[in-house]
Design an enzyme around this catalytic site. Structure first.
Site, mmCIF file in Angstrom:
data_model
loop_
_atom_site.group_PDB
_atom_site.id
_atom_site.type_symbol
_atom_site.label_atom_id
_atom_site.label_comp_id
_atom_site.label_asym_id
_atom_site.label_seq_id
_atom_site.Cartn_x
_atom_site.Cartn_y
_atom_site.Cartn_z
ATOM 1 N N CYS A 12 39.419 -13.416 -28.537
ATOM 2 C CA CYS A 12 39.822 -12.080 -28.085
ATOM 3 C C CYS A 12 41.213 -11.750 -28.629
ATOM 4 O O CYS A 12 41.378 -11.654 -29.840
ATOM 5 C CB CYS A 12 39.731 -11.992 -26.567
ATOM 6 S SG CYS A 12 39.650 -10.296 -25.928
ATOM 7 N N HIS A 28 33.416 -13.572 -26.252
ATOM 8 C CA HIS A 28 33.765 -14.565 -25.230
ATOM 9 C C HIS A 28 32.677 -15.628 -25.074
ATOM 10 O O HIS A 28 32.015 -15.708 -24.035
ATOM 11 C CB HIS A 28 34.021 -13.862 -23.897
ATOM 12 C CG HIS A 28 35.252 -13.026 -23.910
ATOM 13 N ND1 HIS A 28 36.509 -13.542 -23.707
ATOM 14 C CD2 HIS A 28 35.417 -11.694 -24.163
ATOM 15 C CE1 HIS A 28 37.416 -12.577 -23.803
ATOM 16 N NE2 HIS A 28 36.774 -11.445 -24.080
ATOM 17 N N GLU A 51 33.238 -18.641 -24.591
ATOM 18 C CA GLU A 51 33.748 -19.703 -23.717
ATOM 19 C C GLU A 51 33.231 -19.613 -22.293
ATOM 20 O O GLU A 51 33.229 -20.606 -21.549
ATOM 21 C CB GLU A 51 35.287 -19.683 -23.710
ATOM 22 C CG GLU A 51 35.956 -18.610 -22.860
ATOM 23 C CD GLU A 51 36.029 -17.230 -23.505
ATOM 24 O OE1 GLU A 51 36.778 -16.382 -23.002
ATOM 25 O OE2 GLU A 51 35.315 -17.006 -24.523
#
Length: 234
Positions: free
Chosen positions: A89, A181, A183
């Site tokens: 990001c 994202h 993660e």
């Protein structure tokens, strides 16, 4: 404890997010040292670090903020030393800004938000981190800022229908940026969505739908594990 040291730079309002990626890097065998960059915390030197991770942030990489300016300098120092870097990001955006110029990051006219199947480029097949990906890779994206896709030092690895540079690497420096994202796990996703409900709804997201249909994004996560493996092998 591993002798391979990862510098984890937290750029958000909290040092670590719901995803607890710092802990996962540790579970993958790296010795993680955390600094809250957002709060002005940085190591005195990059000596002894084997890799760097840069987290997301509420700020834009183009802002004239002391910690952002300092992080630009740290990134350029790391690139000169050949230290591998991975940013997610804002982390991706500040890598692009530091290594390719501040004009490489811009404010979009509208937010891109939601789970998307990103088109994987041919360059990914030979990339150390993205080689596991097939024709598409699914992950959650949420961004109001964007990294340009046409800089000569950028190799685009994946794109969405609304953003031509979702995942990229630098042509010569060992640096990778992920706009989305990957993660966030399926178990963590509903917590993360609820925490950010107001902002996500303001950005046009259907938070109730996101919570009802979380995705593990397993294939996208291979980029994170490959980064750790690359550092451990070096």
């Amino acid at each position: 404890m591993s002798s391979r040291r990862l510098l984890y730079l937290g750029n958000g309002r909290k040092l670590a997010s719901v995803a607890r990626l710092d802990e996962r890097f540790g579970s993958w065998g790296l010795s993680v040292e955390r600094y809250w960059a957002y709060n002005g915390e940085f190591p005195g030197t990059l000596d002894g670090y084997d890799a760097i991770f840069l987290s997301g942030s509420p700020h834009g990489a183009y802002e004239d903020v002391p910690f952002i300016n300092r992080e630009h300098e740290l990134i350029r120092d790391a690139a000169e030393r050949g230290i591998p870097m991975l940013g997610i990001c804002f982390g991706s955006q500040i890598l692009a800004s530091a290594l390719c110029g501040r004009d490489q990051v811009f404010r979009r006219q509208s937010c891109e938000i939601g789970y998307k199947d990103l088109a994987v480029s041919a360059a990914a097949a030979s990339d150390p981190l993205a080689a596991d990906w097939r024709e598409t890779v699914r992950m959650f994206v949420w961004h109001n800022d964007e990294v340009r896709h046409d800089h000569p030092d950028m190799v685009v690895l994946a794109a969405s229908d609304d953003c031509p540079n979702q995942v990229w690497r630098h042509r010569t420096a060992p640096a990778w940026g992920i706009q989305g994202h990957p993660e966030v796990t399926r178990a963590q996703a509903p917590i993360w969505f609820e925490e950010n409900r107001a902002r996500m709804e303001k950005d046009g997201g259907d938070v109730d739908d996101f919570i009802a249909h979380p995705d593990e994004a397993l294939e996208a996560k291979t980029m994170l594990t490959r980064f750790a493996e690359m550092v451990l092998r070096a």
